[in-house]
Design an enzyme around this catalytic site. Structure first.
Site, PDB file in Angstrom:
ATOM      1  N   LYS A   1       0.854  -1.205   0.000  1.00 48.08           N
ATOM      2  CA  LYS A   1       0.000   0.000   0.000  1.00 48.08           C
ATOM      3  C   LYS A   1       0.882   1.244   0.000  1.00 48.08           C
ATOM      4  O   LYS A   1       1.761   1.394   0.848  1.00 48.08           O
ATOM      5  CB  LYS A   1      -0.900   0.012   1.235  1.00 48.08           C
ATOM      6  CG  LYS A   1      -1.764   1.261   1.323  1.00 48.08           C
ATOM      7  CD  LYS A   1      -2.788   1.156   2.437  1.00 48.08           C
ATOM      8  CE  LYS A   1      -2.321   1.662   3.767  1.00 48.08           C
ATOM      9  NZ  LYS A   1      -2.187   3.122   3.867  1.00 48.08           N
TER      10      LYS A   1
ATOM     11  N   ARG B   1       3.565  -1.448  10.602  1.00 43.70           N
ATOM     12  CA  ARG B   1       4.734  -1.606  11.478  1.00 43.70           C
ATOM     13  C   ARG B   1       5.041  -3.021  11.971  1.00 43.70           C
ATOM     14  O   ARG B   1       6.227  -3.343  12.089  1.00 43.70           O
ATOM     15  CB  ARG B   1       4.622  -0.610  12.647  1.00 43.70           C
ATOM     16  CG  ARG B   1       4.851   0.815  12.163  1.00 43.70           C
ATOM     17  CD  ARG B   1       4.274   1.855  13.078  1.00 43.70           C
ATOM     18  NE  ARG B   1       2.823   1.838  13.052  1.00 43.70           N
ATOM     19  CZ  ARG B   1       2.047   2.658  13.745  1.00 43.70           C
ATOM     20  NH1 ARG B   1       2.599   3.558  14.538  1.00 43.70           N
ATOM     21  NH2 ARG B   1       0.732   2.595  13.647  1.00 43.70           N
TER      22      ARG B   1
ATOM     23  N   ASP C   1     -14.049  14.568  -3.841  1.00 46.98           N
ATOM     24  CA  ASP C   1     -14.194  15.831  -4.563  1.00 46.98           C
ATOM     25  C   ASP C   1     -15.527  15.774  -5.321  1.00 46.98           C
ATOM     26  O   ASP C   1     -16.294  14.827  -5.144  1.00 46.98           O
ATOM     27  CB  ASP C   1     -12.993  15.998  -5.529  1.00 46.98           C
ATOM     28  CG  ASP C   1     -12.627  17.465  -5.729  1.00 46.98           C
ATOM     29  OD1 ASP C   1     -13.544  18.266  -6.015  1.00 46.98           O
ATOM     30  OD2 ASP C   1     -11.442  17.814  -5.619  1.00 46.98           O
TER      31      ASP C   1
ATOM     32  N   LYS D   1      -7.493   8.100  -1.151  1.00 48.13           N
ATOM     33  CA  LYS D   1      -8.786   8.511  -0.576  1.00 48.13           C
ATOM     34  C   LYS D   1      -9.336   9.766  -1.251  1.00 48.13           C
ATOM     35  O   LYS D   1      -9.543  10.809  -0.607  1.00 48.13           O
ATOM     36  CB  LYS D   1      -8.650   8.772   0.933  1.00 48.13           C
ATOM     37  CG  LYS D   1      -8.165   7.586   1.748  1.00 48.13           C
ATOM     38  CD  LYS D   1      -8.172   7.908   3.235  1.00 48.13           C
ATOM     39  CE  LYS D   1      -7.667   6.772   4.096  1.00 48.13           C
ATOM     40  NZ  LYS D   1      -6.224   6.529   3.996  1.00 48.13           N
TER      41      LYS D   1
ATOM     42  N   ASP E   1      -3.506   4.328  -1.960  1.00 46.88           N
ATOM     43  CA  ASP E   1      -4.451   4.761  -0.923  1.00 46.88           C
ATOM     44  C   ASP E   1      -4.468   6.292  -0.861  1.00 46.88           C
ATOM     45  O   ASP E   1      -3.864   6.890   0.018  1.00 46.88           O
ATOM     46  CB  ASP E   1      -3.968   4.143   0.409  1.00 46.88           C
ATOM     47  CG  ASP E   1      -4.804   4.542   1.605  1.00 46.88           C
ATOM     48  OD1 ASP E   1      -5.950   4.981   1.430  1.00 46.88           O
ATOM     49  OD2 ASP E   1      -4.290   4.404   2.739  1.00 46.88           O
TER      50      ASP E   1
ATOM     51  N   THR F   1     -11.432   5.881  11.222  1.00 46.11           N
ATOM     52  CA  THR F   1     -11.475   5.303  12.579  1.00 46.11           C
ATOM     53  C   THR F   1     -10.927   6.272  13.621  1.00 46.11           C
ATOM     54  O   THR F   1     -11.070   6.049  14.814  1.00 46.11           O
ATOM     55  CB  THR F   1     -10.687   3.971  12.643  1.00 46.11           C
ATOM     56  OG1 THR F   1      -9.437   4.166  12.005  1.00 46.11           O
ATOM     57  CG2 THR F   1     -11.436   2.846  11.989  1.00 46.11           C
TER      58      THR F   1
HETATM   59  O1  C5P Z   1       1.576   0.361  11.103  1.00 43.17           O
HETATM   60  P1  C5P Z   1       0.113   0.017  11.069  1.00 43.17           P
HETATM   61  O2  C5P Z   1      -0.152  -1.470  10.916  1.00 43.17           O
HETATM   62  O3  C5P Z   1      -0.626   0.638  12.230  1.00 43.17           O
HETATM   63  O4  C5P Z   1      -0.402   0.700   9.718  1.00 43.17           O
HETATM   64  C1  C5P Z   1      -1.760   0.694   9.363  1.00 43.17           C
HETATM   65  C2  C5P Z   1      -1.958   1.365   8.057  1.00 43.17           C
HETATM   66  O5  C5P Z   1      -3.349   1.429   7.797  1.00 43.17           O
HETATM   67  C3  C5P Z   1      -1.449   2.808   7.974  1.00 43.17           C
HETATM   68  O6  C5P Z   1      -1.061   3.053   6.617  1.00 43.17           O
HETATM   69  C4  C5P Z   1      -2.667   3.621   8.329  1.00 43.17           C
HETATM   70  O7  C5P Z   1      -2.648   4.906   7.775  1.00 43.17           O
HETATM   71  C5  C5P Z   1      -3.764   2.773   7.688  1.00 43.17           C
HETATM   72  N1  C5P Z   1      -5.087   2.989   8.265  1.00 43.17           N
HETATM   73  C6  C5P Z   1      -5.376   2.781   9.605  1.00 43.17           C
HETATM   74  N2  C5P Z   1      -6.642   3.000  10.068  1.00 43.17           N
HETATM   75  C7  C5P Z   1      -7.602   3.419   9.235  1.00 43.17           C
HETATM   76  C8  C5P Z   1      -7.343   3.618   7.888  1.00 43.17           C
HETATM   77  C9  C5P Z   1      -6.047   3.395   7.429  1.00 43.17           C
HETATM   78  O8  C5P Z   1      -4.504   2.370  10.371  1.00 43.17           O
HETATM   79  N3  C5P Z   1      -8.814   3.581   9.696  1.00 43.17           N
END
Ligand code: C5P
Length: 233
Positions: free
Chosen positions: A33, A210, A65, A62, A60, A119
Site C-alpha cells: 500500500k 509496522r 471531490d 482517498k 491509498d 477510525t
Molecule cells: O503500522 P500500522 O499497521 O498501524 O499501519 C496501518 C496502516 O493502515 C497505515 O497506513 C494507516 O494509515 C492505515 N489505516 C489505519 N486506520 C484506518 C485507515 C487506514 O490504520 N482507519
C-alpha cells in the site's frame, strides 16, 4: 499475482526507504500500500519501480471531490496500473458512481473501494459535524451506499467486519487495518485484532504496517502472519 490477503503499508517518507523494504519482501507473499505521504514524495515513478518488482499495489489516496474531478482522478490512478484505489464514501452516491464508471472504462480496472468513517473519528467528532448517527450506524450506512454505487468494497476496522459481512454479503471486499499479531506492539492503534481473528470475522484483506515494516526480519514477520491465516476459510 499473489493470493495473499496481506497488504503491507509502506508508510515511508520517500522512495529509498520504501524500495529498501520492498526488496526485503516478496510479491508472492503480499501486496503493498502506497499512501498520501509516500506518493506525494515519490510519485508514479516509485509505483512503476514497485510494479516492476512484481508487486500489486493499493494506491491509498482517498479521493473526495465533486463527481467529475474524482472520476478523472480515479481514471488517472487506474491508468497507472495499480491493483486497488479508494475514495471517501462521504463524497456520496453520485461521486462514487462517477468514480466506478470512470474506472470500469479502463483496460485493466483496479478494485475501487471506499473509506466509510475514518477510525480516528469518535461520536463527539461526528456529532460536531451535525451527524446524528452513531459511528457504527454511519459505517453501515456508508458501506451499503458504496455497495449500491457499484464499488468493490470498503476499508473498515476489524471490529466492523462481522456486521458488514452480514449486510454486504460474501463478495464485498472488506479491507481492514489495525491488525496486530499477539506478540506485536500496539504502536498508536487502540482497537486492534489479530490477523487470524480478523480473517475469521470476515476480512478480505489485512493492511499491516509496522508489525512487518519495523520487524527485525520483515520477510519472516510476513511469512509468520501468512502462516497464521492460511488455513482459515
Ligand atoms: O503500522 P500500522 O499497521 O498501524 O499501519 C496501518 C496502516 O493502515 C497505515 O497506513 C494507516 O494509515 C492505515 N489505516 C489505519 N486506520 C484506518 C485507515 C487506514 O490504520 N482507519
Amino acid at each position: 499475482m499473489t493470493d495473499s490477503k496481506i497488504i503491507v503499508a509502506l508508510d515511508f517518507p520517500g522512495a529509498a526507504s520504501a524500495l529498501a523494504l520492498a526488496h526485503r519482501l516478496s510479491p508472492e507473499l503480499c501486496r503493498l500500500k502506497v499512501g498520501k505521504e509516500l506518493f506525494t514524495a515519490a510519485g508514479p515513478v516509485l509505483l512503476e519501480q514497485l510494479m516492476k518488482q512484481g508487486f500489486e499495489l493499493f494506491l491509498d489516496l482517498k479521493f473526495h471531490d465533486i463527481p467529475n474531478t474524482t472520476a478523472q482522478a480515479c481514471k488517472a490512478a487506474a491508468n497507472l496500473g495499480v491493483w486497488m484505489i479508494n475514495v471517501h464514501a462521504l463524497g456520496g452516491r453520485k461521486m462514487m458512481e462517477a468514480a466506478q464508471h470512470a474506472v470500469s472504462s479502463c483496460t485493466c480496472p483496479p478494485k475501487l473501494i471506499a473509506v466509510t468513517l475514518l477510525t480516528s473519528m469518535n461520536q463527539d467528532d461526528i456529532s460536531e459535524l451535525g451527524i446524528t448517527d452513531s459511528p457504527g450506524e454511519m459505517v453501515l450506512r456508508l458501506a451499503k451506499l458504496a455497495q449500491e454505487s457499484g464499488l468493490d468494497g470498503v476499508v473498515c476496522s476489524a471490529m466492523e467486519t462481522q456486521l458488514l459481512r452480514k449486510y454486504c454479503g460474501s463478495k464485498f471486499s472488506l479491507v481492514t487495518p489495525g491488525i496486530r499479531p499477539l506478540e506485536s506492539s500496539l504502536d498508536d492503534q487502540s482497537r486492534v485484532m489479530t490477523p487470524d481473528a480478523a480473517i475469521k470475522a470476515g476480512a478480505s484483506y489485512l493492511v499491516i504496517g509496522r508489525p512487518i515494516t519495523k520487524a527485525m526480519d520483515p520477510l519472516q514477520a510476513l511469512l509468520d502472519i501468512n502462516q497464521q491465516i492460511q488455513n482459515i476459510k
